[in-house]
Design a protein around this motif. Structure first.
Motif, PDB file in Angstrom:
ATOM      1  N   GLN A  22       0.820  -1.215   0.000  1.00 43.51           N
ATOM      2  CA  GLN A  22       0.000   0.000   0.000  1.00 43.51           C
ATOM      3  C   GLN A  22       0.853   1.265   0.000  1.00 43.51           C
ATOM      4  OE1 GLN A  22      -0.828  -2.623   2.342  1.00 43.51           O
ATOM      5  NE2 GLN A  22      -2.132  -3.331   0.672  1.00 43.51           N
ATOM      6  N   GLU A  23       1.931   1.230   0.766  1.00 39.97           N
ATOM      7  CA  GLU A  23       2.703   2.459   0.962  1.00 39.97           C
ATOM      8  C   GLU A  23       4.165   2.150   1.205  1.00 39.97           C
ATOM      9  OE1 GLU A  23       2.471   6.501   3.742  1.00 39.97           O
ATOM     10  OE2 GLU A  23       1.420   4.682   4.364  1.00 39.97           O
ATOM     11  N   CYS A  24       5.035   2.935   0.587  1.00 38.41           N
ATOM     12  CA  CYS A  24       6.479   2.820   0.805  1.00 38.41           C
ATOM     13  C   CYS A  24       7.026   4.172   1.241  1.00 38.41           C
ATOM     14  CB  CYS A  24       7.191   2.383  -0.474  1.00 38.41           C
ATOM     15  SG  CYS A  24       6.978   0.650  -0.874  1.00 38.41           S
ATOM     16  N   THR A  25       7.933   4.146   2.193  1.00 34.92           N
ATOM     17  CA  THR A  25       8.562   5.367   2.678  1.00 34.92           C
ATOM     18  C   THR A  25      10.065   5.265   2.525  1.00 34.92           C
ATOM     19  OG1 THR A  25       6.811   5.688   4.320  1.00 34.92           O
ATOM     20  CG2 THR A  25       8.852   6.908   4.653  1.00 34.92           C
ATOM     21  N   VAL A  26      10.657   6.221   1.834  1.00 35.79           N
ATOM     22  CA  VAL A  26      12.111   6.272   1.708  1.00 35.79           C
ATOM     23  C   VAL A  26      12.656   6.891   2.986  1.00 35.79           C
ATOM     24  CG1 VAL A  26      14.066   7.157   0.391  1.00 35.79           C
ATOM     25  CG2 VAL A  26      11.968   6.517  -0.808  1.00 35.79           C
ATOM     26  N   VAL A  27      13.336   6.079   3.789  1.00 35.81           N
ATOM     27  CA  VAL A  27      13.863   6.595   5.055  1.00 35.81           C
ATOM     28  C   VAL A  27      15.289   7.100   4.901  1.00 35.81           C
ATOM     29  CG1 VAL A  27      12.350   5.139   6.450  1.00 35.81           C
ATOM     30  CG2 VAL A  27      14.625   4.296   5.836  1.00 35.81           C
ATOM     31  N   HIS A  28      15.958   6.708   3.819  1.00 42.37           N
ATOM     32  CA  HIS A  28      17.319   7.183   3.606  1.00 42.37           C
ATOM     33  C   HIS A  28      17.655   7.085   2.124  1.00 42.37           C
ATOM     34  CE1 HIS A  28      21.379   8.299   4.546  1.00 42.37           C
ATOM     35  NE2 HIS A  28      21.895   7.147   4.143  1.00 42.37           N
TER      36      HIS A  28
END
Length: 474
Positions: A22-28
């Motif tokens: 559903q969702e991806c977050t680029v943390v770095h």
């Protein structure tokens, strides 16, 4: 349901991404640094590993015990060699290094000709293939080469540093031109004839194989849980991206994985090693589901990126929005390049800039040279769209498959100008998205490994529902 970490390294930048379907977050995010050392081009592996650990620290700080697994994907063909103690014996060469220039013909003759090599590996002849890189090492660094006991691709290597486990993941092994897609193991005959030690090439494991937990020191450094597993995802980034093509059930998934390279192809049950496939530059790599990714490598946004890097090095500030506006204003410019020409492979160099190579190409083909940034982009994008159209036609002739649509996935699908021109040139309906296809495909394979998905088609179906996909008509 757990979240998963996709470590996605491209030729330009790397990302540590946490997410689900559903969702991806680029943390770095970080630059995949490479350095020229005494005229040789190398990846800064230690720096990349440090950046990966920094990203993992951020991920575990933000999500803690919600994280269930980690998977790594990178570009193909590059590798590290290790001694019997598990230590690197040399720096990691960059696939654009010039040491392999001219080796295709030399090695092919040594192995009985291109037809024989293609029949056994199904891999198209590119100067950066691992076969030629190892041949160059054998020729130029033979004392070092003799010390080596283990070959690990870049993603296998990074997974080894996280887990202490040495395995060769199948999709990446298939890019080497030292893998046989028929026997589904290393191409031992070619390896023996090249006098490469058999012991270099270890166990090949399928995409989705659980390698194990993080080694204790790394787990402590990252503040990660004991239950977190590192998974041999689809370690070749294109294999990961293709795992996320949001096709309708039963549809022929013709795709372009668009980024630094454009990988145009289709999934097949068996390799095709016909004369026509060889002559047209098609290759047979392995997909995450064990099928064959029958595709063609076409230069992609690399050409655009090198132009932009040159202008930025001249002190200019480049706005992508303004560059797109200039491109649209310059559509009347009729020039274009052939992005499959190897002159566009190398990075900018002293007296050898990408913009100059574009100028030379146009002059050689009786076209007006670009006179503005917008015209350079037109030459690149129109050339890519035409190359895609030619390759689609060749693919249809070789496979006999009915093709009605084309999926453009990855970061390059954000270029709506190229998306539309591709639809027009190919005559196909083009679907653009998902942008984060590589990370999403990486996560799909991890979810299959831990039992959160029961099939690749189920993952693709979910992505079609959850991810934004734009449609372009011819």
């Amino acid at each position: 349901m757990k979240k998963h970490i996709a470590i996605d390294l491209g030729a330009s930048n790397g990302r540590v991404i946490v997410g689900d379907l559903q969702e991806c977050t680029v943390v770095h995010r970080f630059v995949t640094q490479n350095e020229v050392i005494l005229g040789e081009l190398h990846w800064n592996l230690i720096g990349l590993f440090a950046e990966i650990k920094l990203g993992l620290k951020k991920a575990f700080s933000l999500y803690g015990d919600k994280i269930g697994s980690i998977g790594i994907d990178t570009w193909g063909v590059d590798y590290g060699l290790f001694d019997s103690n598990g230590s690197l014996v040399s720096l990691c060469y960059h696939y654009r290094d010039a040491r392999t220039d001219g080796l295709i013909d030399i090695v092919s003759e040594r192995l009985g000709g291109k037809e024989r090599v293609f029949a056994e590996t199904g891999i198209a002849f590119q100067p950066f293939n691992t076969l030629y890189q190892l041949a160059a090492m054998q020729r130029d660094r033979n004392e070092v080469f003799k010390v080596a006991k283990h070959y690990l691709s870049v993603p296998d290597l990074l997974a080894y540093w996280l887990t202490g486990v040495m395995k060769n993941e199948r999709t990446h092994a298939s890019t080497t031109q030292l893998y046989n897609p028929f026997t589904k193991t290393w191409a031992w005959d070619l390896i023996d004839e090249m006098q490469f030690p058999r012991e270099l090439f270890g166990e090949i494991v399928d995409s989705g194989t659980v390698l194990g937990p993080l080694v204790e020191s790394v787990r402590y450094e990252l503040k990660a849980g004991k239950e977190v597993m590192v998974i041999a995802s689809a370690a070749h980034d294109t294999a990961s991206a293709v795992s996320a093509v949001p096709v309708v059930e039963g549809e022929v998934p013709l795709y372009i994985s668009s980024g630094t390279w454009s990988l145009l192809g289709v999934e097949l049950e068996k390799p095709i090693v016909s004369k026509q496939a060889l002559e047209n530059g098609f290759t047979n790599e392995i997909a995450s589901n064990g099928k064959v990714r029958f595709l063609k490598n076409i230069m992609g946004m690399w050409i655009q990126q090198e132009c932009v890097r040159h202008w930025e090095n001249q002190g200019e500030t480049i706005s992508w929005k303004e560059l797109d506006e200039q491109t649209l204003l310059c559509q009347a410019y009729s020039g274009f390049i052939d992005p499959t020409d190897n002159r566009f492979l190398k990075p900018n160099g002293y007296g050898n800039l990408m913009v100059d190579r574009i100028d030379t190409w146009c002059e050689e083909h009786d076209m007006q040279k670009p006179s503005s940034k917008g015209e350079y982009m037109v030459a690149i994008y129109r050339g890519l769209a035409k190359a895609y159209a030619i390759s689609v036609k060749q693919l249809v002739e070789i496979t006999g498959l009915p093709v009605t649509s084309l999926y453009i996935i990855g970061g390059g699908c954000k270029n709506t100008i190229l998306d539309q021109w591709t639809a027009t040139e190919t005559g196909l309906q083009v679907y653009a998205g998902p942008v984060e296809a590589t990370a999403l495909g990486n996560i799909v394979v991890q979810m299959l490994a831990v039992g959160e998905l029961d099939s690749l088609s189920a993952g693709r179906k979910a992505l079609r529902v959850e991810q934004k996909v734009k449609c372009f008509h011819p």
